[in-house]
Write a protein that holds these residues in place. Structure first.
Motif, mmCIF file in Angstrom:
data_model
loop_
_atom_site.group_PDB
_atom_site.id
_atom_site.type_symbol
_atom_site.label_atom_id
_atom_site.label_comp_id
_atom_site.label_asym_id
_atom_site.label_seq_id
_atom_site.Cartn_x
_atom_site.Cartn_y
_atom_site.Cartn_z
ATOM 1 N N SER A 152 -32.843 -21.173 47.436
ATOM 2 C CA SER A 152 -33.130 -22.459 48.063
ATOM 3 C C SER A 152 -33.822 -23.377 47.063
ATOM 4 C CB SER A 152 -34.007 -22.218 49.291
ATOM 5 O OG SER A 152 -34.599 -23.397 49.719
ATOM 6 N N TYR A 153 -34.803 -22.824 46.357
ATOM 7 C CA TYR A 153 -35.509 -23.600 45.334
ATOM 8 C C TYR A 153 -34.542 -24.117 44.277
ATOM 9 C CZ TYR A 153 -38.219 -24.253 41.072
ATOM 10 O OH TYR A 153 -38.743 -24.757 39.922
ATOM 11 N N SER A 160 -31.761 -31.450 38.778
ATOM 12 C CA SER A 160 -33.144 -31.348 38.326
ATOM 13 C C SER A 160 -33.575 -32.569 37.532
ATOM 14 C CB SER A 160 -33.313 -30.095 37.480
ATOM 15 O OG SER A 160 -32.283 -30.035 36.524
ATOM 16 N N ALA A 169 -38.028 -29.390 45.552
ATOM 17 C CA ALA A 169 -37.796 -27.963 45.323
ATOM 18 C C ALA A 169 -39.127 -27.225 45.223
ATOM 19 C CB ALA A 169 -36.979 -27.776 44.044
ATOM 20 N N LYS A 170 -40.058 -27.836 44.475
ATOM 21 C CA LYS A 170 -41.371 -27.197 44.335
ATOM 22 C C LYS A 170 -42.061 -27.096 45.684
ATOM 23 C CE LYS A 170 -42.861 -29.682 40.930
ATOM 24 N NZ LYS A 170 -43.756 -30.419 40.044
ATOM 25 N N PHE A 173 -40.573 -24.409 47.836
ATOM 26 C CA PHE A 173 -40.885 -23.068 47.361
ATOM 27 C C PHE A 173 -42.322 -22.699 47.698
ATOM 28 C CE2 PHE A 173 -41.570 -19.798 44.087
ATOM 29 C CZ PHE A 173 -40.473 -19.021 44.360
ATOM 30 N N ARG A 177 -43.662 -20.128 50.520
ATOM 31 C CA ARG A 177 -44.399 -19.006 49.917
ATOM 32 C C ARG A 177 -45.639 -18.657 50.730
ATOM 33 N NH1 ARG A 177 -44.510 -15.324 46.587
ATOM 34 N NH2 ARG A 177 -42.297 -15.532 46.855
ATOM 35 N N TRP A 240 -41.679 -28.901 54.326
ATOM 36 C CA TRP A 240 -40.750 -28.872 53.191
ATOM 37 C C TRP A 240 -39.338 -29.267 53.594
ATOM 38 C CZ3 TRP A 240 -36.596 -25.518 53.339
ATOM 39 C CH2 TRP A 240 -36.656 -24.514 54.305
ATOM 40 N N ALA A 244 -36.379 -31.320 51.555
ATOM 41 C CA ALA A 244 -35.363 -30.467 50.937
ATOM 42 C C ALA A 244 -33.990 -31.115 50.964
ATOM 43 C CB ALA A 244 -35.302 -29.118 51.648
#
Lengths: 626, 101, 206
Positions: A152-153, A160, A169-170, A173, A177, A240, A244
């Motif tokens: 997914s990240y 990028s 993305a960060k 993640f 997490r 997120w 995303a």
């Protein structure tokens, strides 16, 4: 075919390796390789399903050992896959919808420079997702869980070079997490208590309940729920998901609508035996779900970005799934999961068509009237919207409204009332998207081009699924799919409190129609000026909705004020006390090492001499010892 | 066979120490390499001698493998010497005392 | 004195002498030649030890292929002038000689303690070599040691490739323009010019 179930994971994994290693040489062919891999995977899963039908219901749970994995003393972990009605249903959703999205992505990623990498990541994601749903123990499930998080990240940040994609993305993640750490803690408690991760041990075997006290079960369940909340973007770890959407649209459809975000629901449903032993865990699940359903629905109303609106909608729908699971209607939760996979993938991909045709334009204020230029897309989006809104006889009606029906008859009136509000908002926001983007007058420049046939084909299949899954699979409690799932998830107990089903069904349709009516009243072409200028007239209200009730801001404030001050204090401690000690050691080592260069002359022959002297000394020692 | 096995072993020991001496004393990389080859041969001799003494063929097989590996080693080693010589125009190992190329 | 004893006492001193010669001579080519002779004497030792196959391999591989490679490299690099005399590292020479003598002494002690100086190998080695030494070796090699054998074949390939990579001179790759510019150079050197260029010899005279 059940014995070959490992292939469903292996084939995409190999294809992923091929695409990532030699993707540059393959060029556009990599998309076909990836799609073929998913198709093979789907066929294997389908074969397993057919074989399962030939078995009596109680023998449909089978464990396939692929390999012995870790053997450390008594703790042997073998790589086992579990094929049972629940896992095969999930596997079919992943491979089936996955194949269609892969096929669509060939067209969508046509102009991208790195198709090999994209499809490599997509295949890798599917392999991990299948490992997650086919796992026979929580360890492999966790491996898949982390794997899909990684993919997914990688895929959110696929472009990028765009700062917002990298940031999103960060964010995805790190936020998931937090949930993953909770899940990991849950697994630790599980291991301490059971000494095993095996489903049969932890979740009980053939009807027997797991041996565990209610308190411990609550601890494990809530920690698992923490993981599920992170992965499925539920409150409070949902922040997120809207961001995303910076990833490519097929990624949004596959990962952030159809599969990965439903992993949390799968986890809760799979571990329901533990949740049931605890007296509070299921109630927490239901409350979290209901809150997410309402929050997501209302937030979606404030979005002008089509994909963000759909993201909040996903959150809302996942909330309904959690609500169903929390009330104990596990087969219905899975039924909604299946239906949602169809219609949400369809909605995302059609919005992808719009982006593809209009140079990445997703703001509904600059769309409008698209049904003239993109008739197919408009019709397909309409199909998805009908399915989502819950009008009979489409799939949403047989799942979401069934959940409310069951809740009411179970005596959970609060869930029914608030859930109906959520259902009304669902109809409202999805009708709003259709009215604003596809009808009325054009507000965009130039002309939009309709998607190619290659991109339309998978959408038609998805649309058929979205519209008719409700009838075809009979998603109602007594229907085909729930009865198929019964050996694993048990029977849905239908209560008889409150009004009868007939009354509730009529009520559900009325609620949906009210939602659509509100949307028509507010967003019909004649009202264009009013709704486009809404943010200027009501900045407070619009801002609250657009920013998802400012929860992001709240987190930022907490991090800025509490987190950073704490960090500053720690930094001071680190600089003075820790660094002081470290530097002291370093200085000592530097001084001592000043003596070493005498030996380290760099002259090879000196080294050889030392070597030789060592050999002679060793021989001498051996001689003396003898 | 009348010659005691120990004589072969002694000969091997002497050759090995002479090979070692060559490695330690010569500065030319090629000469050092020759010393290494002599050491390898000395060990091979030991293997064959023990093979004869124990009436087994495994020692000879091992010597055979040792020769194959030595051949590979020579090829790579000489190529490295050539590459280093191209860069530094010397085969004197004492000059090559820095890892920087 | 039996024949094999005679042979041993002829070739063993020769072996030691050539090894010493390899160390002491200045010229690298001479050292390599001494080493070739030394390898021949070791081959004779193999013959004495009833290993005719290794005798042949020793001559072909070591004395033949490997030493030829050595000589080739020595001459290629042009380093046969010999080392500069003297020893720059302090105490290197003395320590090396002491260590070399020490290791011989230690190994001699070990041999004496292990098998004694008079142990002779038992006779009847032919029984271990049915059908002759090479065929017996082949039997062991391709039956018991088949996998290591295949592994060494891979090793050899890797070594060959590695040598090519290491020894390849990284020539600056020519750009297309340079190739075109210099396309006629060779021809001009022979008094010819590229076809089509004015005043070429190839054109028919008017």
């Amino acid at each position: 075919m059940i014995d070959l179930i490992g292939l469903t994971i292996a084939v995409p994994l190999v294809a992923s390796g091929v695409n990532l290693l030699i993707g540059k040489r393959l060029g556009r062919r990599s998309g076909w390789i990836a799609t073929a891999a998913m198709a093979v995977s789907f066929i294997v899963a389908l074969g397993a399903l057919l074989q399962m039908f030939s078995l009596p219901a109680e023998e449909r749970t089978q464990v396939v050992t692929v390999a012995e994995w870790i053997r450390a003393g008594a703790a042997a972990v073998s790589l086992d896959l579990r094929v049972d009605p629940l896992s095969i249903t999930m596997a079919l959703v992943v491979t089936g919808v996955g194949s269609l999205i892969h096929l669509y992505a060939i067209g969508y990623m046509d102009h991208d420079e790195r198709p090999g990498r994209f499809f490599g990541y997509m295949n890798l994601f599917c392999a991990f997702m299948l490992a997650l749903v086919l796992a026979n123990d929580f360890l492999l499930l966790y491996l898949g869980w982390e794997g899909v998080g990684l993919c997914s990240y990688l895929l959110i940040g696929f472009w990028s070079d765009r700062p917002d994609a990298a940031r999103a993305a960060k964010k995805a993640f790190i936020t998931t997490r937090i949930g993953d750490v909770l899940l990991m803690l849950g697994l630790f408690v599980m291991w301490v208590h059971f000494g095993s991760f095996d489903f049969d041990v932890v979740l009980g075997h053939e009807g027997s309940l797991p041996e565990i006290a209610a308190g411990t079960a609550t601890a494990i369940s809530l920690l698992l729920l923490g993981g599920a909340v992170g992965k499925s973007a539920q409150l409070p770890l949902h922040v997120w998901l809207p961001d995303a959407m910076a990833g490519p649209t097929p990624v949004s459809a596959l990962i952030h609508a159809a599969t990965m975000v439903t992993a949390g629901v799968y986890l809760v449903v799979r571990a329901h035996a533990l949740f049931e032993i605890s007296d509070v865990a299921l109630a927490v699940v239901a409350v979290v779900g209901l809150a997410g359903a309402l929050y997501g629905g209302f937030s979606s109303l404030g979005q002008y970005d089509m994909k963000r609106a759909l993201a909040y909608s996903t959150m809302s729908q996942l909330g309904f799934m959690f609500l169903a699971a929390g009330l104990g209607f596990y087969p219905t939760a899975i039924a909604l999961l299946v239906a949602h996979a169809f219609y949400k993938a369809l909605l995302f991909l059609t919005s992808g068509n719009v982006m593809h045709g209009l140079h990445d334009e997703v703001d509904v204020r600059r769309l409008g009237g698209l049904r003239h230029d993109m008739p197919w897309t408009a019709a397909l989006f309409g199909a998805g919207a009908l399915a989502l809104s819950g009008l009979p006889p489409f799939s949403g009606f047989f799942t979401k409204d069934v959940i409310l029906d069951l809740a009411s008859r179970d005596g959970a009136t609060w869930a029914f009332v608030l859930g109906s509000l959520g259902a009304m908002v669902s109809a409202w926001y999805i009708a709003r998207l259709y009215f604003t983007a596809f009808i009325g007058e054009r507000r965009y420049e130039g002309s939009a081009h309709e998607a190619s046939a290659l991109m339309r084909t998978p959408l038609v299949v998805l649309a058929v699924g979205a519209l008719f899954a409700g009838i075809g699979l009979e998603l109602t409690p007594e229907g085909t799919l729930p009865m198929f799932l019964e050996p694993v998830l048990g029977h849905v107990v239908e209560g008889d409190a409150g009004p009868s089903t007939q009354v509730l069904m009529v009520l559900a349709v009325v609620v949906t129609l009210i939602g659509i009516g509100i949307a028509w009243r507010l967003y019909r072409p004649a009202n264009q000026e009013r709704w486009v200028s809404f943010p200027e007239r009501e900045p407070g209200m619009a801002g609250v909705l657009a920013h998802g009730f400012y929860i992001d801001g709240l987190y930022a404030w907490i991090v800025a004020n509490v987190g950073l001050r704490g960090a500053a204090a720690l930094a001071w401690f680190d600089r003075t006390v820790v660094d002081g000690a470290v530097n002291g050691v370093g200085t000592l080592a530097t001084r001592a090492s000043g003596l070493a260069p005498i030996w380290q002359s760099g002259k090879v022959r000196r080294y050889a001499l030392s070597f030789m002297a060592g050999g002679v000394a060793l021989l001498l020692y051996a001689a003396v010892k003898i | 066979m009348r010659t005691p096995v120990a004589y072969f072993l002694l000969l091997s020991a002497i050759l090995f120490s002479l090979g070692t001496a060559s490695v330690l004393l010569r500065r030319n990389a090629l000469r050092i390499f020759m010393g290494v080859e002599l050491q390898l041969n000395a060990v091979n001799l030991t293997l064959v001698a023990f093979s004869r003494m124990h009436m087994e063929l495994d020692g000879q097989i091992l010597a055979f493998f040792s020769m194959v590996v030595a051949a590979a080693e020579v090829v790579v080693g000489l190529a490295i010497i050539v590459a280093v010589f191209r860069r530094t125009s010397t085969t004197d190992v004492d000059r090559a005392s820095v890892l920087r190329g | 004195m039996p024949l094999d004893n005679v042979v041993f006492w002829v070739f063993a001193p020769l072996s030691v002498a050539t090894a010493i010669g390899m160390i002491v001579v200045r010229n690298a080519v001479h050292a390599a030649l001494f080493l070739v002779v030394n390898f021949f004497t070791i081959a004779v030792m193999y013959l004495l030890l009833d290993a005719p196959f290794l005798f042949a391999v020793q001559i072909v591989v070591y004395a033949g292929a490997i030493m030829v490679l050595f000589l080739f490299v020595i001459m290629l690099l042009g380093v046969d002038r010999g080392d500069a005399p003297g020893e720059r590292l302090l105490g290197q020479r003395t320590t090396a000689v002491i260590l070399a003598v020490a290791i011989v002494a230690e190994l001699a002690t070990a041999i004496r303690a292990g098998i004694g100086f008079t142990t002779r190998a038992p006779g009847g080695f032919d029984a271990v070599n049915p059908g002759g030494n090479p065929s017996a070796l082949a039997d062991v090699l391709f039956r018991d040691y088949f996998f290591p054998f295949e592994v060494t074949s891979i090793l050899l390939i890797v070594a060959a490739v590695a040598a090519m990579v290491l020894a390849l001179r990284r020539s600056k790759s020519l750009s297309q323009r340079e190739i075109e510019t210099h396309a006629g150079d060779d021809l001009e050197a022979y008094g010819l010019a590229a076809p089509g260029a004015p005043g070429t010899v190839g054109e028919p005279s008017r």
